[in-house]
Enzyme design. Structure first.
Site, PDB file in Angstrom:
ATOM      1  N   CYS A  54      -8.293 -58.808  70.840  1.00  0.00           N
ATOM      2  CA  CYS A  54      -7.388 -59.465  71.782  1.00  0.00           C
ATOM      3  C   CYS A  54      -5.966 -58.955  71.528  1.00  0.00           C
ATOM      4  CB  CYS A  54      -7.451 -60.983  71.595  1.00  0.00           C
ATOM      5  SG  CYS A  54      -6.385 -61.854  72.759  1.00  0.00           S
ATOM      6  N   CYS A  58      -1.835 -64.559  68.138  1.00  0.00           N
ATOM      7  CA  CYS A  58      -1.972 -65.942  67.648  1.00  0.00           C
ATOM      8  C   CYS A  58      -2.324 -65.894  66.147  1.00  0.00           C
ATOM      9  CB  CYS A  58      -3.043 -66.683  68.445  1.00  0.00           C
ATOM     10  SG  CYS A  58      -2.834 -66.517  70.242  1.00  0.00           S
ATOM     11  N   CYS A  61      -5.885 -66.667  64.599  1.00  0.00           N
ATOM     12  CA  CYS A  61      -7.101 -66.287  65.315  1.00  0.00           C
ATOM     13  C   CYS A  61      -7.787 -65.050  64.752  1.00  0.00           C
ATOM     14  CB  CYS A  61      -6.771 -66.085  66.784  1.00  0.00           C
ATOM     15  SG  CYS A  61      -8.235 -65.705  67.767  1.00  0.00           S
ATOM     16  N   CYS A  98     -19.330 -73.813  77.887  1.00  0.00           N
ATOM     17  CA  CYS A  98     -18.001 -73.200  77.883  1.00  0.00           C
ATOM     18  C   CYS A  98     -18.113 -71.731  77.525  1.00  0.00           C
ATOM     19  CB  CYS A  98     -17.103 -73.890  76.873  1.00  0.00           C
ATOM     20  SG  CYS A  98     -17.013 -75.658  77.119  1.00  0.00           S
ATOM     21  N   CYS A 129     -17.203 -74.380  82.028  1.00  0.00           N
ATOM     22  CA  CYS A 129     -15.840 -74.327  81.509  1.00  0.00           C
ATOM     23  C   CYS A 129     -15.586 -72.891  81.094  1.00  0.00           C
ATOM     24  CB  CYS A 129     -15.708 -75.278  80.322  1.00  0.00           C
ATOM     25  SG  CYS A 129     -14.128 -75.154  79.466  1.00  0.00           S
ATOM     26  N   CYS A 189      -8.521 -78.501  80.513  1.00  0.00           N
ATOM     27  CA  CYS A 189      -8.839 -78.787  79.112  1.00  0.00           C
ATOM     28  C   CYS A 189      -7.721 -78.160  78.303  1.00  0.00           C
ATOM     29  CB  CYS A 189     -10.196 -78.150  78.778  1.00  0.00           C
ATOM     30  SG  CYS A 189     -10.613 -78.181  77.029  1.00  0.00           S
ATOM     31  N   ARG A 261     -11.424 -84.239  72.246  1.00  0.00           N
ATOM     32  CA  ARG A 261     -12.503 -83.465  71.624  1.00  0.00           C
ATOM     33  C   ARG A 261     -12.198 -83.106  70.182  1.00  0.00           C
ATOM     34  NH1 ARG A 261     -13.866 -78.826  75.019  1.00  0.00           N
ATOM     35  NH2 ARG A 261     -15.024 -80.407  76.121  1.00  0.00           N
TER      36      ARG A 261
HETATM   37  S1  SF4 Z   1      -6.401 -67.466  70.446  1.00  0.00           S
HETATM   38 FE1  SF4 Z   1      -7.268 -65.470  69.835  1.00  0.00          FE
HETATM   39  S2  SF4 Z   1      -8.505 -64.865  71.580  1.00  0.00           S
HETATM   40 FE2  SF4 Z   1      -7.119 -66.451  72.314  1.00  0.00          FE
HETATM   41  S3  SF4 Z   1      -5.316 -65.375  73.065  1.00  0.00           S
HETATM   42 FE3  SF4 Z   1      -4.881 -65.859  70.928  1.00  0.00          FE
HETATM   43  S4  SF4 Z   1      -5.547 -64.037  69.794  1.00  0.00           S
HETATM   44 FE4  SF4 Z   1      -6.484 -63.915  71.827  1.00  0.00          FE
END
Ligand code: SF4
Length: 338
Positions: A54, A58, A61, A98, A129, A189, A261
């Site tokens: 990705c 984040c 993650c 989901c 979802c 959500c 949740r």
């Molecule tokens: S949480 Fe993970 S998968 Fe979602 S946008 Fe951020 S880096 Fe990408």
């Protein structure tokens, strides 16, 4: 009956968080019983339809391409594979399926596939979802027209702490996606992650943002950070579990009609802590062995816990925005025996 408010202020939230634990839980449970069967829990299953690489950063993650977490990347899954997984989830008692993709946002060439997935999974009689990253208005409209029931897009944390967690998309980007989803008639959500090194003021800021949206999210996932080695939050200090329960309770009081949740991080919680979260007003869980890419308690353990607590899995038949679900309950053990 509690009225729905969208004008919560920081002082009110501080006062709730500061209540003696038993008083806070009693208040949350009282609100909960006004709107929900206290012994019914909505059960969803989550499938990663595109894993890893990705472009977002984040800091929690495992799927971010910015960190080396040793994750096996996967391209967008074949539609038939997704349908098979959805059928298996339904057979095990899930009422909602989901599908999550690690994208900044879906590309135009991805849209026909995800739209087809929505139609096919919905055709199995499951609620659908998706979480696909940021959505433009026309993408949200197309998903709505395909029959998507829910779209997940979390605010993650308070606006003040957000810059310490993500730099590649702004808080406003997230709010815009939520507005696009709402405008397309898809249920929202949205929740956040607790235990990322934030202060209580940030937990207050997150819940205040969610509760003061034009409409409360229909579903509010409260995640406990799952620490992933290789990410910047891989060794952040643990959060006091009672503070997590308090956060659930305050979410329940602020958003009385939303499903709250208990989401990522449940695997690390013992049965007693999960039971406290249910008492505080959590009434939705994910089950299945994987929660996107982090492990989730075995469905067997969930079934045993439900039996010990005398709780049922809720089978949602139809939902209408801003009203309680018309729901049919099935005993978890019956659902699992299929
Ligand atoms: S949480 Fe993970 S998968 Fe979602 S946008 Fe951020 S880096 Fe990408």
């Amino acid at each position: 009956m509690t009225t729905l408010r969208h004008d919560w202020n920081r002082a009110e939230l501080r006062a709730l968080f500061d209540l003696p634990f038993n008083d806070l839980l009693f208040q949350a449970q009282t609100v909960h019983r006004q709107h929900f069967d206290p012994n019914a829990v909505q059960v969803s299953t989550l499938l990663s339809i595109k894993t890893g690489a990705c472009p977002e950063d984040c800091k929690y993650c495992s799927q971010s391409g910015h960190y080396d977490t040793g994750l096996d990347k996967e391209k967008l899954l074949e539609i038939e594979k997704v349908v098979q997984e959805a059928q298996a989830a339904k057979d095990k008692g899930a009422s909602r399926f989901c599908m999550g993709a690690a994208w900044r946002s879906p590309r135009d060439k991805d849209m026909p596939y995800v739209l087809e997935m929505v139609k096919r999974v919905k055709g199995l009689g499951l609620e659908t979802c998706m979480t696909l990253g940021m959505l433009a208005p026309e993408q949200a409209q197309a998903l709505g027209e395909a029959g998507l029931d829910y779209y997940n897009h979390n605010l993650d944390t308070s606006p003040e702490y957000y810059g310490k967690i993500i730099t590649t998309r702004s808080y406003n980007d997230r709010l815009n996606t939520l507005a696009n989803v709402r405008d397309a008639g898809i249920k929202v959500c949205s929740g956040g992650i607790i235990g990322m090194g934030e202060k209580r003021e940030d937990r207050i800021g997150l819940l205040m943002e969610l509760a003061n949206l034009p409409a409360h999210p229909d579903s509010v996932p409260i995640n406990m950070l799952v620490k992933i080695a290789g990410t910047p939050l891989g060794d952040v200090e643990d959060l006091e579990p009672f503070e997590f329960v308090r956060t659930i309770a305050v979410a329940r009081i602020l958003m009385p009609k939303s499903f709250v949740r208990l989401s990522a991080g449940r695997e690390k919680m013992n049965e007693q802590l999960q039971a406290l979260c249910f008492f505080a007003g959590a009434n939705s869980i994910f089950y299945g062995e994987k929660l996107l890419t982090t492990s989730n308690p075995e469905t067997h353990a969930d079934r045993l816990l439900f039996e010990k607590l005398g709780m049922n899995a809720l089978q949602v038949e139809t939902t209408v925005a801003d009203s309680l679900p018309v729901a049919k309950k099935a005993l978890w053990k019956d659902a699992m025996a299929v």
